[in-house]
Motif scaffolding. Structure first.
Motif, PDB file in Angstrom:
ATOM      1  N   SER A 101       0.829  -1.205   0.000  1.00  0.00           N
ATOM      2  CA  SER A 101       0.000   0.000   0.000  1.00  0.00           C
ATOM      3  C   SER A 101       0.865   1.258   0.000  1.00  0.00           C
ATOM      4  O   SER A 101       0.600   2.206  -0.746  1.00  0.00           O
ATOM      5  N   PHE A 102       1.907   1.260   0.809  1.00  0.00           N
ATOM      6  CA  PHE A 102       2.744   2.448   0.941  1.00  0.00           C
ATOM      7  C   PHE A 102       3.492   2.755  -0.346  1.00  0.00           C
ATOM      8  O   PHE A 102       3.587   3.914  -0.769  1.00  0.00           O
ATOM      9  N   PHE A 103       4.027   1.719  -0.981  1.00  0.00           N
ATOM     10  CA  PHE A 103       4.850   1.926  -2.170  1.00  0.00           C
ATOM     11  C   PHE A 103       4.081   1.734  -3.483  1.00  0.00           C
ATOM     12  O   PHE A 103       4.678   1.790  -4.563  1.00  0.00           O
ATOM     13  N   ASP A 104       2.778   1.503  -3.387  1.00  0.00           N
ATOM     14  CA  ASP A 104       1.947   1.313  -4.583  1.00  0.00           C
ATOM     15  C   ASP A 104       2.456   0.182  -5.464  1.00  0.00           C
ATOM     16  O   ASP A 104       2.591   0.317  -6.691  1.00  0.00           O
ATOM     17  N   THR A 105       2.766  -0.944  -4.830  1.00  0.00           N
ATOM     18  CA  THR A 105       3.222  -2.117  -5.571  1.00  0.00           C
ATOM     19  C   THR A 105       2.120  -3.170  -5.604  1.00  0.00           C
ATOM     20  O   THR A 105       1.129  -3.071  -4.888  1.00  0.00           O
ATOM     21  N   SER A 106       2.315  -4.186  -6.433  1.00  0.00           N
ATOM     22  CA  SER A 106       1.308  -5.218  -6.598  1.00  0.00           C
ATOM     23  C   SER A 106       1.027  -5.933  -5.281  1.00  0.00           C
ATOM     24  O   SER A 106       1.911  -6.096  -4.440  1.00  0.00           O
TER      25      SER A 106
END
Length: 240
Positions: A101-106
């Motif tokens: 969520s924090f790094f906008d990753t899968s």
């Protein structure tokens, strides 16, 4: 690798209490780990992001940690600075989902390259002034010279040292001295981990440091261990 990021992957890592001048992201590749940050113990976490100069240490006896040190005045560093609430020194990730969520990753991926790609995708692309580009190229080719001074750079592009320093900081977010130091550090870490036959003294001289004590100082500040410990653990640590 972005010029302002130093990345390591380490297995079965324990480091002494230390602090450094970089933003640091530490993420577990597999198992949770323990870390003490600014005197507070966090157990069974999957990662953290801390500001520069925050004292901390990690214990990951049964797993792999990805460690990213990011120059604070680079575009990525400035991006990360906006992630903290007022008076907040660290951001703790208790679960993998919080990292995603924090790094906008899968969802459910802890791939460090995905985190790096996400950070880099948010950077503003800079069309560097020709003079700044010339300095960047010079540092790339001459970082190992220990006689480099502000006047060295100024003479290359026919600007005063103060005018060049201002232009370089404006375009890159970093001072010239910090950029040169990070370039030297990246090369020193790479040689320490890959060239087992080369002495640490030679590595210091070959990467532009005055002597081994100076390399010791900066590497300890960056990683919480001197070059000797890094070299000794080279079978457990890799740079990327």
């Amino acid at each position: 690798m972005n010029q302002f990021v130093l990345g390591l992957q380490a297995r079965n890592l324990t480091v002494e209490i230390h602090h450094h001048s970089a933003y640091q992201i530490v993420l577990s590749n597999d198992n949770p780990f323990n870390s003490t940050i600014d005197g507070k113990l966090y157990e069974h976490i999957h990662g953290f992001l801390i500001k520069p100069h925050v004292r901390h240490f990690c214990v990951a006896e049964k797993g792999t940690l990805n460690i990213l040190n990011i120059e604070p005045y680079s575009s990525i560093g400035l991006q990360l600075s906006g992630s903290f609430k007022r008076d907040e020194e660290s951001i703790i990730f208790d679960f993998p989902q919080e990292i995603n969520s924090f790094f906008d990753t899968s969802k459910n991926t802890l791939n460090i390259n995905a985190v790096l790609d996400s950070l880099l995708s948010k950077q503003t692309v800079t069309d560097y002034d020709q003079r700044v580009s010339k300095i960047l190229e010079y540092i790339k080719d001459n970082y190992f010279r220990s006689d480099i001074t502000p006047q060295t750079f100024a003479d290359i592009v026919f600007l005063s040292p103060s005018r060049l320093a201002s232009l370089f900081k404006q375009q890159t977010g970093s001072s010239l001295s910090k950029y040169l130091l990070w370039t030297r550090m990246r090369q020193a870490v790479y040689l320490t981990l890959t060239d087992k036959e080369k002495s640490l003294t030679d590595i210091a001289y070959d990467t532009g440091f005055y002597d081994l004590p100076q390399l010791n100082k900066y590497m300890y500040e960056m990683f919480g261990m001197p070059p000797k410990a890094l070299k000794f653990s080279s079978d457990l640590i890799q740079i990327y």
